[in-house]
Design an enzyme around this catalytic site. Sequence first.
Site, PDB file in Angstrom:
ATOM      1  N   TYR A  53     -15.383  16.274 -15.570  1.00 38.73           N
ATOM      2  CA  TYR A  53     -15.829  14.878 -15.596  1.00 38.73           C
ATOM      3  C   TYR A  53     -16.958  14.705 -14.560  1.00 38.73           C
ATOM      4  O   TYR A  53     -16.909  15.286 -13.469  1.00 38.73           O
ATOM      5  CB  TYR A  53     -14.626  13.990 -15.248  1.00 38.73           C
ATOM      6  CG  TYR A  53     -14.933  12.530 -15.233  1.00 38.73           C
ATOM      7  CD1 TYR A  53     -15.207  11.849 -16.412  1.00 38.73           C
ATOM      8  CD2 TYR A  53     -14.959  11.818 -14.037  1.00 38.73           C
ATOM      9  CE1 TYR A  53     -15.496  10.492 -16.403  1.00 38.73           C
ATOM     10  CE2 TYR A  53     -15.236  10.466 -14.018  1.00 38.73           C
ATOM     11  CZ  TYR A  53     -15.510   9.805 -15.196  1.00 38.73           C
ATOM     12  OH  TYR A  53     -15.792   8.469 -15.173  1.00 38.73           O
ATOM     13  N   ARG A  67       0.835  -1.214   0.000  1.00 35.34           N
ATOM     14  CA  ARG A  67       0.000   0.000   0.000  1.00 35.34           C
ATOM     15  C   ARG A  67       0.865   1.258   0.000  1.00 35.34           C
ATOM     16  O   ARG A  67       0.473   2.302  -0.486  1.00 35.34           O
ATOM     17  CB  ARG A  67      -0.988  -0.002   1.173  1.00 35.34           C
ATOM     18  CG  ARG A  67      -1.860   1.241   1.184  1.00 35.34           C
ATOM     19  CD  ARG A  67      -3.098   1.158   2.067  1.00 35.34           C
ATOM     20  NE  ARG A  67      -2.891   0.414   3.283  1.00 35.34           N
ATOM     21  CZ  ARG A  67      -2.135   0.807   4.297  1.00 35.34           C
ATOM     22  NH1 ARG A  67      -1.493   1.961   4.249  1.00 35.34           N
ATOM     23  NH2 ARG A  67      -1.987   0.045   5.361  1.00 35.34           N
ATOM     24  N   ASP A 119      -6.648  18.329 -14.786  1.00 35.74           N
ATOM     25  CA  ASP A 119      -6.925  16.944 -15.173  1.00 35.74           C
ATOM     26  C   ASP A 119      -6.621  16.844 -16.665  1.00 35.74           C
ATOM     27  O   ASP A 119      -7.349  17.375 -17.493  1.00 35.74           O
ATOM     28  CB  ASP A 119      -8.403  16.630 -14.862  1.00 35.74           C
ATOM     29  CG  ASP A 119      -8.822  15.218 -15.283  1.00 35.74           C
ATOM     30  OD1 ASP A 119      -8.121  14.602 -16.117  1.00 35.74           O
ATOM     31  OD2 ASP A 119      -9.858  14.741 -14.779  1.00 35.74           O
ATOM     32  N   LYS A 129      -7.804   5.700 -19.374  1.00 32.23           N
ATOM     33  CA  LYS A 129      -8.217   6.129 -20.701  1.00 32.23           C
ATOM     34  C   LYS A 129      -7.059   5.988 -21.697  1.00 32.23           C
ATOM     35  O   LYS A 129      -6.590   4.898 -21.922  1.00 32.23           O
ATOM     36  CB  LYS A 129      -8.749   7.563 -20.616  1.00 32.23           C
ATOM     37  CG  LYS A 129      -9.787   7.767 -19.503  1.00 32.23           C
ATOM     38  CD  LYS A 129     -11.086   7.032 -19.756  1.00 32.23           C
ATOM     39  CE  LYS A 129     -12.027   7.044 -18.556  1.00 32.23           C
ATOM     40  NZ  LYS A 129     -12.310   8.336 -17.970  1.00 32.23           N
TER      41      LYS A 129
END
Length: 392
Positions: free
Chosen positions: A105, A52, A177, A202
Site C-alpha cells: 500500500y 485511550r 496486511d 475497507k
Amino acid sequence: MKPTIIRPQGLPDSVSSPVVTPIMPSVVYASDTPDALDAQYEGRTSGYTYAREGHPNADVLARRIDALEGATGGIVTGSGMAAVTAALLGLCKAGDHVLGGDQLYGRSLRMMRDDLPRLGIETTLADPTDAASMEAALRETTRLVLIEVVSNPTLRLADLDGIAALCKARDILLVVDNTFTTPRAIKPFEQGADVVLHSVTKLLAGHSDVTLGWVAAKDPDLQRQLYDFIVTTGLTPSPFDCWLAERGLVSFDLRFDRAQRTAETLGRWLAGQAGVTRVLYPTRDDHPDRARAQALLRGTGGNMLSFEIEGGRAAANAFAAAAEGVAFAPTLGDVGTTLSHPASSSHRGLTPEARAAIGISEGFFRVSVGLEDPEALQDTFGAGLAAARGAR
Ligand SMILES: *Cc1c(COP(=O)(O)O)cnc(C)c1O
C-alpha cells in the site's frame, strides 16, 4: 433535581436488553475507591479507566475481528495506517532492518522509504512473488518482513508459504496486511504469520463511512508490546467509529461473497469486449499466479479486478467520465463499486518506465466491485468502453 449533580444517575430500569451494542463515548470511567482502582490496574478485576487505553466499543469490534482471523486480543486502531505504524514502529528499534514487499500500500511504502530510515531502521523492498528474491534481501539484522498477500493493483500473489518458511528459520517476524484478501479468503495466522493487520476502513467495515484498523500478534508478549505502543502514541479509535464498523462487519461475509461473484462475472465479460487488452483476476486461467491463488486463497478470487484498455490517457478519461454508475475514487471495499486509475493516483509518484515495469499503463484501471446488480454494472462499464473507443 439538585443542581450540583452533573453525573448521570444510571439508565432507566428495563428487564429487557438492547439487541444492538450501545455506543459508549465516555472518556473516563469512575471507580468506587482507590483500592478498587488498584485492583483494576493490577488485573484482579476488569474495568475501563480511560478511553485511550481501551473502551467497550473498540473491544466489542476487536473480538469480532479476532474471531474472523483466529486471533486473541487483537487491537482496534484509529486507521489502517495506525495498525501498520504499530507493527513497524512498535516492534522494531534503531539498528533493525525491515524487508517489505515492493507493491505494498502506498503509505506503507512511504513509511518504509522515509520514516523508518529517519529513525535509524534500515529498509529494503523486494518482490514477494519470488521467495528467493526476498531471501536475497534478508540481513543479519532483519527483524521483520511486511507483505500483502495480493498486491495492488496488479493482483499478484505473494509466495506466502515460501516467505513464512524463510522467516521461521531465521526468527524474523512475518507481518501480513490482510486488507485486500480478508479472512474470507485467507487466515494468515494459519499460514505462519506472526502479526496480522487490517485497514478495517475497507471491506470489513465496508461502507466508506469510517476509518479504522486492527492489529494482532500471535505471541502474547508482542501483543502487549503493540498495545502499549498504541496506547502511548494515541493510535486508539473513537467509540462511534467502532460502533459503525461493528454494524458494517455483521454483513461482511455476505457482501464479500456477493461482490466476488460479480467480480468474476464482470471479469469474464470485460475480457470479451473490444478495446480491452487485459483482465487481471486471481482465479482467471490467464492470471500469472493462478496456481498459487488456488492454493492460498482456496479459489476465492475476491472483489478486486483490474483491466487495461487501449488508447492511453484520452481513452481512460473518456471511460471514467462515461462510466457514470461507478465512483471514480481511490478507495476499495465499499458497498458501491469504485474505479481507480493507478497512473494518476496511487502510482503517480513512479516514472512511466517504473510503472510499465509492473504493468501499469495509462489505460490501466483497478475496480473494487461492490453490491450493484451485475447487469447494471456491465451497462455502465459498456458505456465507458464505448466512450473510450470513441476517444482513441
Ligand atoms: C487502505 C489501506 C491501508 C491503510 O488504511 P487506512 O484505514 O486508510 O489508514 C493499509 N493497507 C492496505 C492494503 C490498504 O488498502
